[in-house]
Design a protein around this motif. Structure first.
Motif, PDB file in Angstrom:
ATOM      1  N   VAL A 179      30.817  44.251  43.263  1.00 25.33           N
ATOM      2  CA  VAL A 179      31.389  42.995  42.769  1.00 25.33           C
ATOM      3  C   VAL A 179      30.281  41.985  42.493  1.00 25.33           C
ATOM      4  N   GLU A 180      29.285  41.907  43.372  1.00 25.48           N
ATOM      5  CA  GLU A 180      28.174  40.981  43.155  1.00 25.48           C
ATOM      6  C   GLU A 180      27.394  41.335  41.896  1.00 25.48           C
ATOM      7  N   GLU A 181      27.238  42.631  41.631  1.00 23.04           N
ATOM      8  CA  GLU A 181      26.516  43.025  40.422  1.00 23.04           C
ATOM      9  C   GLU A 181      27.319  42.704  39.167  1.00 23.04           C
ATOM     10  N   VAL A 182      28.641  42.831  39.228  1.00 24.05           N
ATOM     11  CA  VAL A 182      29.471  42.412  38.102  1.00 24.05           C
ATOM     12  C   VAL A 182      29.312  40.910  37.864  1.00 24.05           C
ATOM     13  N   LEU A 183      29.299  40.140  38.945  1.00 22.24           N
ATOM     14  CA  LEU A 183      29.129  38.695  38.820  1.00 22.24           C
ATOM     15  C   LEU A 183      27.800  38.344  38.151  1.00 22.24           C
ATOM     16  N   ARG A 184      26.798  39.178  38.338  1.00 23.05           N
ATOM     17  CA  ARG A 184      25.522  38.968  37.647  1.00 23.05           C
ATOM     18  C   ARG A 184      25.571  39.496  36.226  1.00 23.05           C
ATOM     19  N   TYR A 185      25.960  40.747  36.080  1.00 23.50           N
ATOM     20  CA  TYR A 185      25.843  41.463  34.811  1.00 23.50           C
ATOM     21  C   TYR A 185      26.765  40.897  33.736  1.00 23.50           C
ATOM     22  N   CYS A 186      27.996  40.630  34.085  1.00 26.97           N
ATOM     23  CA  CYS A 186      28.943  40.055  33.111  1.00 26.97           C
ATOM     24  C   CYS A 186      29.827  39.034  33.832  1.00 26.97           C
TER      25      CYS A 186
ATOM     26  N   LEU B 129      24.095  33.246  40.001  1.00 28.17           N
ATOM     27  CA  LEU B 129      24.592  31.867  40.039  1.00 28.17           C
ATOM     28  C   LEU B 129      26.043  31.787  39.570  1.00 28.17           C
ATOM     29  N   ALA B 130      26.762  32.916  39.650  1.00 24.39           N
ATOM     30  CA  ALA B 130      28.099  32.989  39.052  1.00 24.39           C
ATOM     31  C   ALA B 130      29.075  31.971  39.624  1.00 24.39           C
ATOM     32  N   PHE B 131      28.909  31.604  40.899  1.00 21.14           N
ATOM     33  CA  PHE B 131      29.792  30.620  41.515  1.00 21.14           C
ATOM     34  C   PHE B 131      29.139  29.239  41.605  1.00 21.14           C
ATOM     35  N   GLY B 132      28.088  29.037  40.819  1.00 24.11           N
ATOM     36  CA  GLY B 132      27.387  27.768  40.889  1.00 24.11           C
ATOM     37  C   GLY B 132      26.389  27.775  42.031  1.00 24.11           C
ATOM     38  N   HIS B 133      25.968  26.556  42.407  1.00 24.18           N
ATOM     39  CA  HIS B 133      24.963  26.449  43.457  1.00 24.18           C
ATOM     40  C   HIS B 133      24.980  25.021  43.979  1.00 24.18           C
ATOM     41  N   GLY B 134      24.598  24.867  45.223  1.00 21.09           N
ATOM     42  CA  GLY B 134      24.508  23.521  45.773  1.00 21.09           C
ATOM     43  C   GLY B 134      25.878  22.899  45.986  1.00 21.09           C
ATOM     44  N   ILE B 135      25.974  21.597  45.724  1.00 19.25           N
ATOM     45  CA  ILE B 135      27.206  20.876  46.041  1.00 19.25           C
ATOM     46  C   ILE B 135      28.379  21.320  45.186  1.00 19.25           C
TER      47      ILE B 135
ATOM     48  N   CYS C 291      31.467  27.037  44.012  1.00 22.52           N
ATOM     49  CA  CYS C 291      32.906  27.189  43.807  1.00 22.52           C
ATOM     50  C   CYS C 291      33.677  27.317  45.120  1.00 22.52           C
ATOM     51  N   LEU C 292      34.681  26.458  45.296  1.00 22.29           N
ATOM     52  CA  LEU C 292      35.530  26.528  46.480  1.00 22.29           C
ATOM     53  C   LEU C 292      36.328  27.826  46.540  1.00 22.29           C
ATOM     54  N   GLY C 293      36.630  28.396  45.380  1.00 19.30           N
ATOM     55  CA  GLY C 293      37.454  29.597  45.345  1.00 19.30           C
ATOM     56  C   GLY C 293      36.679  30.897  45.355  1.00 19.30           C
ATOM     57  N   ALA C 294      35.372  30.845  45.639  1.00 19.58           N
ATOM     58  CA  ALA C 294      34.550  32.060  45.585  1.00 19.58           C
ATOM     59  C   ALA C 294      35.061  33.138  46.539  1.00 19.58           C
ATOM     60  N   ALA C 295      35.406  32.760  47.748  1.00 18.24           N
ATOM     61  CA  ALA C 295      35.853  33.749  48.736  1.00 18.24           C
ATOM     62  C   ALA C 295      37.144  34.421  48.295  1.00 18.24           C
TER      63      ALA C 295
END
Length: 399
Positions: free
Chosen positions: A271-278, A336-342, A345-349
């Protein structure tokens, strides 16, 4: 001015060559968006996109812009009452909003959803497999997050299809008129729904948001409506495309699919690789310097939009060796699929949970799952932020 043609059908279908050229040519490139009729600055290198996500000099709050800039970049004023949420705010307002919402959107609340997500996946697959060939996006990928989110928020089941229509318009509007109509209808629905919840609370996220309190403050009516809007609009479309992109990536990389079947413990890494790749979200939301600002070696004029390409950053060879290779064991994988820092994404989990459960169910139930169309014929959706396919036809094979 625009020699990269980011908005053409050809680039939309295969953006990586254009993004690679942009990474090579300059750290920040000023383009002209033909749909907004306005200039945009684009950053495409990993380090610069990450820096943009952290840089407090760039505001995401359109209320801080001049009337002229708002008219240029935010032409649909009907969205104003739906945009007062964490994604379009800066500290200290962002800090307050995230603290309030975080009390209701906790990791424990998400973890408690696991049995309901598993049940929903099994039910949807039972229905889908009645047909030898099916569009997995329609049958499962979008129905699952819509069912989970509407149940979490407390939206009646009979109203779910309205939200599918509205979010579809939001991510790929036919024109500004359609977008304005969607915003008006969405707002009118939420006003009625929230009024009911204020008088008759239930054990759902909306009632928790209404009750959320921090230092004596509550969400204002507009902030509450905007947060519910964001949870539905952002969580539904993005998670649906993450599920779809995951299945597409695995079915078009049979070596990686075999690897995952041999070791299902790699599902999380896949899943993490999908978040990177596409990634299902291909660009950051627009940000604005409120004064002329030096960034990436150039001066970004005050109130000109700047955008970071997440898709390009994820294919930057300085951070991801052999970036065009889909590798479910890739490590490290600091996408960086869910953003970064402040603005992480709240819905990442929840997105990770739904996608992982879906992939595990597909691997377990369908050892011969295959695409039912030539991969070259599959079309990617148009749209500014979303990266996902229009259809994903599959066959179940022998079960």
């Amino acid at each position: 001015m625009n020699t990269y043609d980011l908005w053409s059908d050809h680039t939309s279908a295969d953006p990586l060559p254009t993004l690679a050229r942009m990474r090579s040519d300059a750290p920040a490139i000023r383009l002209f968006n033909p749909y907004q009729d306005a200039p945009e600055w684009w950053v495409t290198r990993y380090d610069d996109v990450a820096a943009l996500l952290h840089d407090p000099r760039f505001s995401r709050d359109k209320r801080k812009l001049s009337e002229q800039a708002r008219a240029r970049y935010f032409r649909v004023t009907e969205l104003d009452q739906l945009d007062q949420h964490v994604l379009y705010s800066d500290p200290p307002e962002h800090t307050r909003l995230r603290s309030l919402v975080g009390k209701a959107f906790t990791p424990r609340r998400i973890a408690d959803l696991t049995p309901r997500v598993e049940e929903a996946v099994e039910r949807l697959l039972d229905q889908a497999e009645q047909h030898d060939t099916t569009d997995l996006l329609e049958a499962l990928a979008f129905r699952l997050p819509l069912a989970v989110l509407t149940e979490l928020i407390g939206i009646p089941e009979e109203d779910r299809e309205k939200f599918r229509e509205w979010t579809g318009i939001l991510v790929a509007p036919a024109d500004f008129t359609a977008l304005a109509r969607m915003a008006t209808e969405f707002q009118e629905y939420l006003e009625r729904f929230l009024a009911q919840r204020r008088t008759s609370p239930r054990p759902d996220l909306t009632s928790a948001l209404i009750a959320a309190e921090e230092s004596g403050e509550r969400l204002t009516p507009a902030e509450l409506m905007s947060m519910v809007f964001l949870l539905i609009a952002a969580g539904f479309e993005t998670t649906g495309n993450l599920i779809g992109n995951s299945v597409w990536a695995l079915l078009t990389h049979p070596d990686q699919l075999r690897r995952l079947r041999a070791d299902p413990a790699l599902t999380g890494s896949a899943v993490e690789e999908v978040l990177r790749y596409c990634p299902p979200v291909k660009n950051t939301t627009g940000a604005f310097p409120l004064e002329d600002t030096e960034f990436c070696g150039v001066t970004i004029p005050a109130e000109e939009m700047i955008v970071g390409s997440l898709l390009s950053a994820h294919h930057d060879p300085t951070h991801f060796p052999d970036p065009e290779r889909f590798d479910i064991t890739r490590t490290p994988n600091r996408h960086l699929a869910f953003g970064h820092g402040i603005h992480f994404c709240l819905g990442a989990a929840l997105a990770r949970l739904e996608t992982t459960i879906t992939l595990n169910a597909l691997l377990r139930r369908y050892p011969h799952l295959t695409l039912a169309a030539d991969p070259d014929t599959l079309r990617w959706k148009d749209g500014v932020f979303i990266r996902g396919m229009e259809t994903l036809p599959v066959t179940w094979g022998d079960r």
